[in-house]
Design an enzyme around this catalytic site. Structure first.
Site: not given
Ligand SMILES: *[C@@H]1O[C@H](CO)[C@@H](O)[C@H](O)[C@H]1NC(C)=O
Length: 855
Positions: A103-104, A166, A168, A238, A240, A310
């Site tokens: 996904h990323h 990282q 995902h 960004h 939520h 945020m």
């Protein structure tokens, strides 16, 4: 003291939550219904992560060590040390990711990874110390590339000695066959100092409160910019789940210029800034997040968990290395009044595409048919844009031509050897004293320009190979070169056109009468440019500032015909001009294209008849189009004028497909800025030169295709995906093509997010809380109480793995760059503020009432 330690804890907690913040919006995407297996079943490169090329450059391959995730929505981390001790620059990123499972990906830089294992579950953490996000890849987002000459600093004292990757993993279905995955990214690093340093400007609301059920809540952020100019090239929004749309602007003299506007419910990658925006000393930066509290039963505050909100707007920029600041932040609203004038678009939510909705909600019923076709169109458009990225023009920053001491550069051309020829005004300038109202030149007393006005430059190193044209001209304007290497120039003061042999002192041919403006067969009025047909030798003159016509002469200078008329009121019609300013011959098609400057368009005509064939006009041109150049093979290049106040179309270069008229690329310089780019010339290898009358500069641009070579061979996704598609059943394929077309294109984004800055912001908030809140506006009180609440909430949570020593060490290093807001080092801002008088000249040359043409 206890209070201070408390603060640190809070900061570190916030940092952790920020990381979660990055993760959570993407993790809401439901698995993508695709049963195909991972594309990169082979794990290339993992045994040899460093590939050196040349003395100073190397590639670093950062790959998952052949992992097989056990569950859907797994986050796996791995680390690689920076293989050198001193400072290096990341100048390019190449992702290697299987679209059907990943996904990323996020790449962090830090000093101490959370684990020493070859890989670990990211729930254990990413880094023990502060970490900077260096790169992000998300599918369904367009690519962002670092412009040439721009690099991110790592290693040395920057605090990024390890890279932590990282990944995902989405759908575990793709791993049923237990194959191993080696997704990752290859970095291109160099030790060579980069002329331009990339950085991040973060705008962040700290005090927004969203009441339950309230339909529309705005979070506004604004700061004064008080540093050296920065050039914005990408942005990321960004929030939520409650965020509807986030928009960022530059506000200059009350005029709002869009930096970027995006739905935070789309992949939160970095998106390229559509039109480059330059931020200068004293500009305002402003951002608004629009939230809805519908569906909530309690107040929602700013915070790190998925139930908090945020409001962040990240701007990626570059600056000249000598003034470069890597991180800047804005957390206040310096001018709430100002937001009454924010463009309406900032309040309009952006529709989210069907494929994304599907990913997020796992069903597609909610998309209506009309939406579907719109979305499909959008997807196609995006795909086209992504494909266009194969070709990009960028400044050749190593070209020393900017250091030449030139006067106002009015004309450029390439000679038959492909040398660059520059026509400039030496110590003469065109200003409001140059002409009277009848266009008669007023400064004859100065005599002609003493310097050589025509310089022949080596296009590779800008060495002057030859120079000529002294004591002939008063106000040089256009230049072109015929196939025999003769120079054809115009002088707007003399109202004449000259043909000069490269080695002759005296002109071979003169058209027009010296210093006498006019509109008949023997007079010009400030003629602008010449073009010579390589086949017939016919001469075409654009005439000019105070006539509106193109005149054809025979090869020996006999008047043949003319066409064109002054622009009438209303929409300019074909064949009407408002300063025909520059000419480009299209020999393959026997056409002549004219930059119709003040009408902001290009018009093309048949060479033999003067018959109008087409108009090329784009909104992005703005009001003025200065110059045009054609390259055999079908590319048309152009430069426009500075935007009028309040207009968004920025000054830049354009590359167009001549047959379709479409813009396929735009470009601006990395060093200095366009002020009044006046002429452009391009060669078949897509080397482009732009000369600027105000900046008195000539830039070189080149195609950036060549720089794209790293690890290309390893990027095996394409052929494999084709095979894969063949194996899939047809129905599936159709679904792919119609709903998720874009996801098949490799999509890259990159970023550096200075988490340490976020930490410091909290210190700042804390500090403000205790010092500044004596002010008694309502807004301030709200800020006080809400930030207090955030702090309180965060304080309640546990930390773990905190290395205070590192925090101090690194924080110290950054504090200067990050917080010395009042620094006044930007001494070259004044230059941007305009040179006053001579900026008037060519801009204000308004078309005069038609001078009667004496046939
Ligand atoms: C221009 O567009 C046409 C049609 O899409 C295409 O066939 C042609 O190759 C393009 N030309 C250039 C130079 O990109």
């Amino acid at each position: 003291m206890a209070g201070f330690i408390n603060n640190l804890l809070i900061l570190l907690l916030l940092f952790q939550n920020i990381c979660l913040g990055f993760r959570s919006p993407l993790s809401v995407f439901k698995r993508y219904k695709d049963t195909s297996r991972s594309l990169s079943s082979e794990c290339l490169g993992s045994d040899q992560p460093v590939i050196s090329f040349g003395l100073s450059d190397f590639a670093l391959d950062i790959r998952m060590p052949a992992v097989t995730p056990k569950q859907s929505d797994t986050y796996l981390c791995m680390s690689v040390p920076l293989p050198v001790n001193d400072e290096a620059y990341v100048v390019d990123f190449k992702p290697h990711a299987s679209m059907d499972t990943v996904h990323h990906m996020l790449l962090f830089g830090c000093n101490e990874p959370s684990s020493a294992e070859s890989y670990w579950d990211c729930d254990e953490g990413t880094c023990k110390d502060k970490s900077n996000i260096l790169y992000a890849w998300a599918r369904n987002a367009p690519p962002t590339r670092l412009p040439k000459g721009v690099g991110f600093r790592v290693g040395g004292e920057t605090g990024s000695r390890y890279f932590v990757l990282q990944v995902h993993y989405g759908d575990i279905g793709a791993f049923r066959d237990k194959h191993k995955d080696c997704s990752g990214v290859t970095l291109h690093l160099t030790h060579q100092k980069q002329p331009l340093i990339a950085g991040m400007y973060l705008m962040m609301s700290v005090n927004t409160v969203i009441p339950p059920g309230k339909k529309v809540v705005n979070a506004d952020i604004a700061c004064h910019y008080k540093r050296s100019p920065m050039h914005l090239f990408a942005y990321r929004v960004h929030t939520h789940r409650l965020g509807k749309v986030v928009s960022g602007y530059r506000v200059r003299n009350g005029q709002w210029t869009l930096i970027g506007r995006q739905s935070p419910q789309l992949p939160q990658a970095f998106y390229p800034v559509k039109y480059p925006v330059e931020i200068s000393y004293d500009d305002m930066l402003a951002a608004r997040c629009v939230f809805s509290g519908e569906g909530r039963t309690t107040e929602t505050h700013i915070g790190g968990t998925a139930n908090d909100e945020m409001c962040n707007f990240y701007i990626m920029y570059y600056m000249e290395a000598k003034h470069a600041v890597s991180y800047m932040t804005c957390t206040q609203n310096a001018n709430p009044e100002m937001f009454r004038n924010i463009p309406q678009e900032a309040n309009i939510p952006i529709p989210v595409k069907s494929d994304v909705l599907k990913m997020m909600h796992g069903h597609h019923e909610e998309t209506k048919d009309s939406d579907a076709s719109y979305l499909l169109q959008q997807a196609k458009k995006e795909e086209a844009e992504i494909l266009d990225q194969d070709f990009h023009i960028e400044e050749a920053v190593e070209w020393p031509g900017l250091d030449l001491k030139l006067g106002q550069v009015s004309g450029l051309a390439l000679d038959p050897e492909n040398n660059l020829v520059v026509f400039h005004r030496g110590d003469h300038v065109w200003d409001e004293n140059s002409f009277d109202s009848k266009f008669v030149y007023q400064q004859r007393g100065l005599g002609p320009i003493e310097q050589n006005t025509i310089l022949v430059l080596n296009p590779s190193n800008a060495n002057v190979l030859h120079s000529t044209g002294k004591s002939l001209f008063y106000l040089p304007h256009g230049l072109s070169i015929d196939k025999n290497g003769n120079y054809w120039v115009t002088d707007v003061a003399l109202h004449q056109v000259f043909k000069l042999g490269a080695n002759d002192k005296e002109p071979l041919l003169i058209l027009g009468v010296a210093l006498q403006p006019g509109s008949d067969k023997n007079h010009f009025c400030q003629p602008t440019d010449v073009a010579v047909d390589p086949v017939t030798g016919s001469i075409y003159v654009s005439d000019g500032y105070c006539n509106s016509r193109i005149i054809q002469f025979s090869p020996n200078g006999q008047y043949v015909m003319q066409w064109g008329e002054e622009t009438s009121l209303g929409k300019p019609r074909p064949g009407q001009f408002r300063i025909p300013h520059s000419l480009a011959l299209i020999p393959d098609l026997s056409q002549l294209c004219v930059a119709d400057r003040e009408n902001g368009r290009i018009q093309c005509f048949r060479l033999e008849t003067g018959e109008f064939t087409r108009e090329i006009k784009h909104k992005a041109f703005g009001r003025e189009l200065f110059a045009v150049s054609y390259v055999p093979g079908g590319l048309l290049f152009a430069v426009n004028g500075m935007p009028y106040p309040g207009e968004a179309e920025s000054v830049q270069g354009f590359v167009m497909n001549f047959s379709t008229g479409e813009i396929i690329d735009t470009f601006i310089p990395l060093r200095k800025s366009f002020e009044m780019p006046h002429d452009i010339v391009a060669s078949e290898d897509r080397t482009v030169f732009v000369g600027d009358v105000h900046a008195k500069a000539v830039w070189k641009f080149a195609s950036a295709e060549k720089s794209e070579t790293i690890a290309e061979a390893k990027l095996k996704n394409k052929p494999e995906s084709t095979d894969l598609l063949k194996n899939m059943d047809k129905q599936h394929l159709v679904q792919q093509a119609s709903s998720t077309g874009v996801s098949f294109v490799l999509i890259t984004t990159l970023l550096i997010i200075p988490v340490v800055v976020l930490l410091a912001i909290l210190v700042f908030i804390r500090w403000r809380k205790t010092t500044v809140y004596g002010d008694n506006s309502d807004g301030e009180h709200k800020l006080d109480s809400s930030s207090g609440r955030i702090l309180g909430r965060l304080r309640g949570k546990g930390g773990g793995g905190i290395n205070l020593g590192n925090f101090f060490a690194s924080h110290k290093g950054y504090s200067r760059k990050g917080f010395d807001r009042l620094s006044t080092e930007g001494s070259d801002q004044e230059k941007d503020e305009d040179d006053g008088t001579d900026s008037e000249e060519e801009c204000s040359a308004s078309p005069l009432p038609p001078a009667p043409s004496s046939s």
